[in-house]
Enzyme design. Structure first.
Site, PDB file in Angstrom:
ATOM      1  N   SER A  46       8.530  -0.565  -2.531  1.00 43.36           N
ATOM      2  CA  SER A  46       8.982  -0.050  -1.237  1.00 43.36           C
ATOM      3  C   SER A  46       8.267  -0.773  -0.107  1.00 43.36           C
ATOM      4  O   SER A  46       8.897  -1.246   0.846  1.00 43.36           O
ATOM      5  CB  SER A  46       8.695   1.454  -1.140  1.00 43.36           C
ATOM      6  OG  SER A  46       9.378   2.165  -2.138  1.00 43.36           O
ATOM      7  N   THR A  47       6.936  -0.851  -0.198  1.00 43.84           N
ATOM      8  CA  THR A  47       6.149  -1.495   0.848  1.00 43.84           C
ATOM      9  C   THR A  47       6.491  -2.979   0.961  1.00 43.84           C
ATOM     10  O   THR A  47       6.337  -3.579   2.022  1.00 43.84           O
ATOM     11  CB  THR A  47       4.648  -1.317   0.554  1.00 43.84           C
ATOM     12  OG1 THR A  47       4.379   0.078   0.384  1.00 43.84           O
ATOM     13  CG2 THR A  47       3.787  -1.860   1.679  1.00 43.84           C
ATOM     14  N   LYS A 165       4.554   5.714 -11.671  1.00 42.85           N
ATOM     15  CA  LYS A 165       3.924   5.752 -10.351  1.00 42.85           C
ATOM     16  C   LYS A 165       4.478   6.976  -9.651  1.00 42.85           C
ATOM     17  O   LYS A 165       5.666   7.031  -9.325  1.00 42.85           O
ATOM     18  CB  LYS A 165       4.256   4.493  -9.541  1.00 42.85           C
ATOM     19  CG  LYS A 165       3.691   4.556  -8.110  1.00 42.85           C
ATOM     20  CD  LYS A 165       4.120   3.382  -7.226  1.00 42.85           C
ATOM     21  CE  LYS A 165       3.482   3.510  -5.842  1.00 42.85           C
ATOM     22  NZ  LYS A 165       4.042   2.581  -4.849  1.00 42.85           N
ATOM     23  N   SER A 167       4.390   9.018  -6.386  1.00 38.60           N
ATOM     24  CA  SER A 167       3.976   8.933  -4.987  1.00 38.60           C
ATOM     25  C   SER A 167       4.212  10.227  -4.231  1.00 38.60           C
ATOM     26  O   SER A 167       4.144  10.258  -3.003  1.00 38.60           O
ATOM     27  CB  SER A 167       4.727   7.791  -4.280  1.00 38.60           C
ATOM     28  OG  SER A 167       4.383   6.551  -4.836  1.00 38.60           O
ATOM     29  N   GLY A 190       0.606   7.144  -6.486  1.00 43.51           N
ATOM     30  CA  GLY A 190       0.956   6.243  -5.407  1.00 43.51           C
ATOM     31  C   GLY A 190       0.483   6.800  -4.072  1.00 43.51           C
ATOM     32  O   GLY A 190       0.910   6.334  -3.020  1.00 43.51           O
TER      33      GLY A 190
END
Lengths: 294, 294, 294, 294
Positions: A46-47, A165, A167, A190
């Site tokens: 995503s980042t 992960k 988040s 995350g």
């Protein structure tokens, strides 16, 4: 299979001022990140603004990343697409680019249709065909969908689904997940604000966006946890929480990239519709970083 | 500019049993739909599973649709992508395929970054460069983002932003929007359960997924509204609500396609991760349709 | 049984500057309200700050209200408490005070325990023992609990449950409810922004907080609906929406009371923890009211 | 001031089969609880069904509790009411009953009016007049309102506001709160699933509904934390999570009372609209408890 223990960075994809991929900047970042104690990297997450890249760009990033990431360090690649077939196809491409793990976000456009049956069907099809081990990715702040501990445990029964992960930042989900899965299933948070408690309760590590500009701080927390220095871990965690909330959560990818630029990394710009921090936000980020370095 | 008044169908994209585009089925559907009183079509919308198509497939669908849609009827095309540049590029392609309007969904992956400033910047860039008029598309059940009446009104000031499909189903948003925008701005609801009240309060029409299998019923409501037959409109609206809730809302695109197959259309299958209705759901859909035809 | 058709006002409870009940102010308000076309009143509802009153104060208010409300007009009284026994007891007291209907809010403190079974059990016990007919009250913005159309229809089977005030503002709930209940069950909206569409679709009327200061406007909409003056109804509805959103929704009970004071009613003050509008809010309310009177 | 460190139980209020207060059962429970390592008690909290008690009953419970609680152990009393004046009055009564602390839930009926300004005004008024120290109580699952770390820190500046029970279960709120308040401000979690991580990160203790039937397990976690036995703490935490989720969260107060009855306590019944667990739920609770004792 390379170990999934420790701190992983969910790296940004740098763009130059005209919005084009800046591979030199990416390589420069890796040369710094590789000295911080990170255990590996998530590329095209995503980042990494994966949703803003076309396939050719993704492959360019993967090639540069693999070249920059030491061979012993895992390269995790975000490979989730909207349709099952598209995810299957891109996961195979990522494997050909020497990805070690595929991180597959929950499909999410048709939210109310994403029943446990649909998600199980999806993840099993992807895992059946993936040449590399699959990690689940639950990120409700972006997708509107949170994987429940029960569903995670069911998906973890597939031999090629080896971790998650999470988040969500929901410690209850994390603890319950850990209580339900087999020990070799990798539970990675995350959420930087809960890193230390997550480790304490049994998470093997974390994949963090703040790893882009605060990798060393994250690593110190991991080290303090490993060496049972509770006081240090707690104090550094409080710092990390503030950085994460005030920069990454408040200003998003643009905030992370701006902080990177201040700290000697090359964050560069974001792609529209994302915006870089405005003047007020820039001042706040600068002040925040100053307060932690003094 | 072709008129945006009346009932538009948000058409499905038929796939054959192997999951491939079924253009013959699409054409067969148009030959039936064109006789129902529909005012036009939305191609490549949410119900069209646009997120499950690659670019080549999208262009194939557009070509077939334009060929099947009578020249006087508007073809609206869903052109929203994640990045501004990608949306701009595909909107131009759609215009080349003789689309009359571009329907542009709110960008939504980075939800907390989608501030009014970011959304305004996005829509203005798209509208500035689009060869065809732009319609906003607010569909919080899929995107997690609802356009507020205030923001809609601000965006409506752009000369190339000419209307909105609001699928929130929130009558307050609809009324407030109508009270704020200029009369020539087209307010279309995307929520079948509130079609008649939406018309009453000033919406020019609707773009509806149930138009795939219940176009005639939708059209009857519109006609009853136009001829001020309140009792008929109300009664048909209650039927439409039930069909919409029990088939489209409960079973999603798969439910719509299954209902189409029952009624002589060619819905075909959905692409994974979507699932077709299971046996229980199929029975329920069949029973629901029977009860309305008897 | 007195008819539940038309516009009802959910009246405020005036307090003097020391926070005490101001019964003179209440009576003065009734003398004005009684000339506005209102069909009746809800006393001790949410807007009446019933949660801020003790039992003795409630009975004082009821006595004064009954005295001020013409005998042919229904007095609806909010009688819902947290426990079933407390609701049963106060409903009996209200009946002794000549209430015509008891409006019973969903119990809501233990939200996740308020299953359909628990709510059915609750409402049936209350209705079994109530000397007066019972109205359901669904107000999710205050309680976090929305009654579904299916549950409303089930509760409507009880002979002593005769209607509902639905303040969700969700038109789909309203339409679906109307399609499921028998015609003599009174469906009243509690949402001013959707008054006219609610009437169009079959609601018998409304119970509205804006009735405190804009009763005439509400009544005009009802009259325009009855005489099929669609244009007038629509125009007045747009005005009502703005007043409701900008005063009642934005500033709550304090905003309503302040608007009353401006318009010649006696709103008085609110009880803490509610606050009266601050200087900025006061100016906004004054400007809003001016714009509608000019 | 008695210390607020360790595990506190949020005790139930037992009712007999006719729904009346069962003070003998309460005393019998205390005689068992007092041997479990608990640091103190919360009386008249959410789990104590305070919303189902009238004032006279509350005072009866307080008298019996104070008599049963050893003098050196803190008795915390839930004193929050809807209006500020009512809270102030009952807090004084509680102090007269020898309560050591007043736990004051956020006011919550008029949710959108509960701005930081309104909540600050409320808590300061209560704290100014309370003869005993005040604890904040944030429990969004019941109230729909979560106190933010920033607001908690602001409220913590009042000399008579000395701590918080945070039942949100949100570890980020907990960590951020701890990072913002002075060290002597007591941060207690109300969420059993995160007890151990909460302690690790700096919470002084917890006030827990599962303390009614699993006080010893909670205490073992606290002891393991204090003696740095991480493995034991982690293992017991996983057990506690399961008990809490499967009994307290799933079945509410009725589930807790049923579990108490099985384990030799006297839970008794709940007051309507709450329901006791049905046959299926009873079997599940019994099985859950068996699995932990074998």
């Amino acid at each position: 299979m390379k170990s999934l223990q420790g701190i992983f960075s969910a790296i940004v994809t740098p763009f130059d001022s005209s919005g084009q991929l800046d591979i030199e900047a990416l390589k420069a970042n890796f040369s710094l990140w590789n000295k911080t104690g990170l255990a590996g990297y998530l590329v095209l997450g995503s980042t990494g603004e994966v949703v803003h890249l076309d396939e050719k760009e993704k492959l360019t990033v993967l090639a540069a990343a693999r070249e920059s990431i030491p061979a012993h360090m895992p390269m995790i690649v975000g490979t989730g697409m909207h349709s099952t077939d598209a995810t299957v196809a891109f996961t195979k491409l990522a494997a050909q680019c020497a990805a070690d793990y595929a991180l597959v976000v929950t499909p999410h456009y048709f939210k109310s249709s994403m029943t446990p049956a649909a998600l199980t069907n999806y993840y099993y099809k992807v895992a059946d065909t993936s040449p590399i081990p699959v990690l689940l990715y639950s990120v409700p702040q972006f997708t509107g969908i949170a994987l429940s501990p029960e569903l995670i445990a069911k998906l973890a029964e597939h031999p090629n689904i080896v971790g998650i992960k999470d988040s969500s930042g929901d410690m209850r989900v994390l603890i319950q997940t850990i209580s339900l899965v087999k020990p070799e299933f990798s539970v990675l948070t995350g959420s930087a604000p809960i890193l230390y408690p997550a480790l304490i309760i049994g998470a093997q590590g974390a994949i963090l966006a703040v790893g882009n500009f605060a990798a060393k701080l994250c690593y110190e927390i991991f080290q303090a946890f490993c060496s049972q220095q509770a006081e240090t871990a707690r104090n550094q965690q409080l710092k990390l929480l503030t950085l994460s909330e005030q920069i990454a959560s408040r200003y998003g990818v643009g905030g992370i990239k701006y902080a990177m630029d201040i700290l000697g990394y090359r964050g560069g710009t974001v792609r529209s519709p994302l915006l870089m921090p405005d003047q007020t936000a820039q001042t706040a980020i600068q002040a925040m970083l100053n307060s932690f370095q003094s």
